[in-house]
Design a protein around this motif. Structure first.
Motif, mmCIF file in Angstrom:
data_model
loop_
_atom_site.group_PDB
_atom_site.id
_atom_site.type_symbol
_atom_site.label_atom_id
_atom_site.label_comp_id
_atom_site.label_asym_id
_atom_site.label_seq_id
_atom_site.Cartn_x
_atom_site.Cartn_y
_atom_site.Cartn_z
ATOM 1 N N GLY A 1 0.790 -1.229 0.000
ATOM 2 C CA GLY A 1 0.000 0.000 0.000
ATOM 3 C C GLY A 1 0.819 1.273 0.000
ATOM 4 N N GLY A 2 2.141 1.136 -0.092
ATOM 5 C CA GLY A 2 3.002 2.307 -0.069
ATOM 6 C C GLY A 2 3.653 2.473 1.290
ATOM 7 N N VAL A 3 4.864 2.971 1.292
ATOM 8 C CA VAL A 3 5.618 3.155 2.528
ATOM 9 C C VAL A 3 5.018 4.312 3.335
ATOM 10 C CG1 VAL A 3 7.286 4.816 1.575
ATOM 11 C CG2 VAL A 3 7.973 3.285 3.430
ATOM 12 N N ASN A 4 5.134 4.230 4.663
ATOM 13 C CA ASN A 4 4.657 5.311 5.528
ATOM 14 C C ASN A 4 5.765 6.355 5.612
ATOM 15 O OD1 ASN A 4 3.715 7.004 7.539
ATOM 16 N ND2 ASN A 4 2.844 5.346 8.759
ATOM 17 N N LEU A 5 5.820 7.202 4.606
ATOM 18 C CA LEU A 5 6.894 8.191 4.508
ATOM 19 C C LEU A 5 6.833 9.187 5.656
ATOM 20 C CD1 LEU A 5 9.268 9.303 2.843
ATOM 21 C CD2 LEU A 5 7.624 10.704 1.595
ATOM 22 N N GLU A 6 5.643 9.613 6.014
ATOM 23 C CA GLU A 6 5.501 10.624 7.058
ATOM 24 C C GLU A 6 6.079 10.148 8.391
ATOM 25 O OE1 GLU A 6 1.982 13.265 9.278
ATOM 26 O OE2 GLU A 6 1.470 11.823 7.709
ATOM 27 N N ALA A 7 5.695 8.939 8.812
ATOM 28 C CA ALA A 7 6.173 8.424 10.100
ATOM 29 C C ALA A 7 7.660 8.109 10.052
ATOM 30 C CB ALA A 7 5.377 7.186 10.483
#
Length: 242
Positions: free
Chosen positions: A176-182
């Motif tokens: 689902g895509g990497v959690n870039l923000e965290a």
């Protein structure tokens, strides 16, 4: 930025899980050594290996498979996690040729051991922080603590840890895509290099991470997207080389 192809071991086989659920395991290979050779031949500079059974058991459970990997790619550095809960186990793997051991549950449940390991083997111990909803999970992700990921990471800032491997459990294996923000927030909060993990689905994720790598993101672990052919290894390696 370093690309780490993942080799997760369950029952001696190479598998990928969904959100850490052992009941949702897809088997990709019955020969871990052959898989390691394939990744090495493609040009990946490191291998990320996890003993999934060991993570649940609290002790190594796929030692034979790990030994096979080490023998198959003697010139490729391997980082290994899963079931490493004491100094003797960590030392044994480092002596056998593992370049870097990963301490996950121990970083939360036995921080004194984790600190001692980091200081005993500078730059050869990584801290694995696996989070669900921002809170650290342990015991193969079966238990969720009340500790925020950033609080655990800050404990190891001055302990000579090689890296912090940050995994968003909800995204792991889900494409689902990497959690870039965290991931970026954690990298900005600590001085230890951060390796992103969980949810990488396409080259776009690598582009996004590479754009902020200078803020402390040392690398990224890629699993299901490689095995399912969603990411072309040559293109991915060329991208980070640029």
């Amino acid at each position: 930025m370093t690309l780490y192809p993942a080799i997760d071991l369950k029952g001696g086989q190479v598998v990928r899980l969904k959100r850490g659920d052992m009941a949702q395991a897809t088997v990709y290979s019955a020969e871990p050594g052959a898989q390691a050779r394939r990744f090495a031949a493609l040009g990946f500079p490191w291998l990320h290996v996890v003993d999934l059974d060991g993570a649940f058991a609290g002790r190594p459970a796929n030692a034979a498979a790990v030994e096979t990997i080490l023998a198959a790619v003697p010139g490729v550095p391997v980082q290994l996690g899963g079931g490493i809960r004491n100094m003797a186990t960590a030392e044994a793997w480092l002596d056998r040729g593992v370049r870097r051991v990963i301490l996950g549950s121990a970083a939360v449940k036995d921080p004194d051991f984790a600190m001692l390991a980091c200081r005993t083997w500078p730059d050869r111990v990584a801290v694995g922080i696996d989070a669900r909803g921002g809170m650290v999970a342990t015991e193969g992700w079966a238990e969720v603590s009340a500790l925020p990921a950033q609080d655990v990471a800050r404990r190891f800032e001055d302990a000579s840890a090689a890296a912090i491997i940050y995994t968003d459990i909800e995204r792991d294996g889900m494409l689902g895509g990497v959690n870039l923000e965290a991931t970026l927030a954690l990298a900005r909060a600590v001085r230890v290099p951060v390796i992103a993990s969980g949810g990488v689905a396409s080259l776009n994720d690598l582009v996004a991470l590479a754009a902020v790598a200078h803020e402390g993101i040392e690398g990224v672990i890629i699993g299901r997207a490689l095995y399912d052919g969603r990411i072309d290894p040559a293109k991915a390696l060329a991208l980070v080389a640029r």
